[in-house]
Design a protein around this motif. Structure first.
Motif, short mmCIF file in Angstrom:
data_model
loop_
_atom_site.label_atom_id
_atom_site.label_comp_id
_atom_site.label_asym_id
_atom_site.label_seq_id
_atom_site.Cartn_x
_atom_site.Cartn_y
_atom_site.Cartn_z
N LEU A 130 -1.93 71.60 55.48
CA LEU A 130 -1.43 73.05 55.87
C LEU A 130 -0.06 72.89 56.48
CD1 LEU A 130 -2.23 75.95 55.97
CD2 LEU A 130 -3.04 75.87 58.27
N ALA A 131 0.20 72.24 57.37
CA ALA A 131 1.57 72.08 57.96
C ALA A 131 2.77 71.63 56.95
CB ALA A 131 1.70 71.12 59.18
N GLU B 247 3.23 74.75 54.67
CA GLU B 247 3.93 75.87 55.46
C GLU B 247 5.43 75.49 55.45
OE1 GLU B 247 1.90 75.74 59.25
OE2 GLU B 247 0.69 77.53 58.56
N ASP B 248 5.74 74.33 55.91
CA ASP B 248 6.83 73.81 55.78
C ASP B 248 7.83 73.86 54.39
OD1 ASP B 248 6.99 73.13 58.47
OD2 ASP B 248 6.43 70.85 57.95
N ILE C 249 6.96 76.30 52.11
CA ILE C 249 7.20 77.62 51.90
C ILE C 249 8.24 78.09 52.65
CG2 ILE C 249 6.07 79.86 52.47
CD1 ILE C 249 3.32 78.53 51.78
N LEU C 250 8.54 77.74 53.75
CA LEU C 250 9.79 78.17 54.50
C LEU C 250 10.89 77.59 53.90
CD1 LEU C 250 8.44 77.54 58.22
CD2 LEU C 250 8.89 79.56 57.31
#
Length: 270
Positions: free
Chosen positions: A255-256, A259-260, A262-263
């Protein structure tokens, strides 16, 4: 999204005081009990308020510097789940000085060995005649080292290592250890641990290491005893719990990572 943006704005504003108190705790309070740490942290929060330094008001080292993914991984490596032990792990993860664990119940010893096993941790003692040679090799190779059973006095030969007296020439880093000058690998990590319950270290030692009190707490002992009872009475449930914990850590890591990504994608589209 709007509510979350407002929340993050408040967190950002309060970072100054929260990080200030966190830095003080890491630098000075590692050797003390959970109760005394809490009392001093509350006093510092009050001083921040007096000096008009923005802070969240209710300080928590786990909230300010805790990484949920790392904390889950630490629990896999046998770190007790109580807040005091998690704080100790956060101090170890953020301090600039090498840690010296006050560890009469060898909890930190067990946790470090599990955590650094994949990195081929070397376990040494000052009583070992060849420990300096082995330490030199570990520093050059970037292999983590744990020195066990440390007394109240240190071997003067490791002082350059404790003080991180590293010389940089071009792209090469070197360190003087005893009579030798060796290559220094930035991946090297150094841990010290004592079984003494109430050691008295001279200021000369205390200023070179970060003392971390890893004595067992009531909550940590209760958690360990519960795990032992469940393992004996219902080993299948204990094995399932461990498997679910491992899967939880893996999912958090994924998940982390997502998220990275996507950012990074959002930044690239601006």
């Amino acid at each position: 999204w709007f509510a979350e943006a407002q929340k993050l704005t408040g967190v950002y504003t309060n970072l100054t005081g929260d990080v200030l108190v966190s830095s003080g705790l890491i630098a000075y309070l590692g050797a003390f009990t959970a109760l005394y740490r809490g009392e001093l942290a509350d006093e510092w929060v009050g001083l921040c308020a007096e000096k008009a330094i923005p802070n969240s008001g209710a300080f928590s080292l786990v909230r300010v510097l805790g990484d949920p993914v790392k904390m889950r991984e630490w629990s896999l490596y046998a770190l007790p789940n109580d807040t005091f032990s998690v704080e100790n792990a956060i101090i170890n993860d953020n301090t600039r000085r090498w840690p010296l664990f006050i560890d009469p119940q060898v909890q930190a010893n067990k946790w470090l060995k599990n955590m650094e096993k994949v990195n081929e941790l070397r376990v040494l003692k000052f009583s070992n005649d060849k420990y300096l040679k082995l330490l030199e090799g570990a520093i050059s190779m970037g292999t983590p080292v744990l020195i066990e059973n440390v007394g109240e006095e240190m071997d003067p030969a490791i002082e350059p290592r404790l003080q991180k007296q590293i010389s940089v020439r071009g792209s090469q880093m070197t360190l003087k250890l005893g009579e030798s000058v060796i290559d220094y690998n930035k991946d090297f990590r150094f841990y010290l641990a004592t079984k003494l319950a109430n050691p008295h270290y001279l200021p000369e030692v205390s200023t070179k290491v970060t003392l971390i009190n890893f004595m067992i707490t009531f909550e940590g002992l209760a958690d360990q005893l519960l795990n032992i009872v469940v393992e004996k009475e219902d080993p299948e449930s204990q094995a399932l719990k461990e498997q679910l914990t491992i899967e939880g850590v893996e999912n958090k890591n994924k998940l982390a990572s997502i998220e990275d990504e996507i950012l990074a994608t959002l930044k690239g589209t601006k």
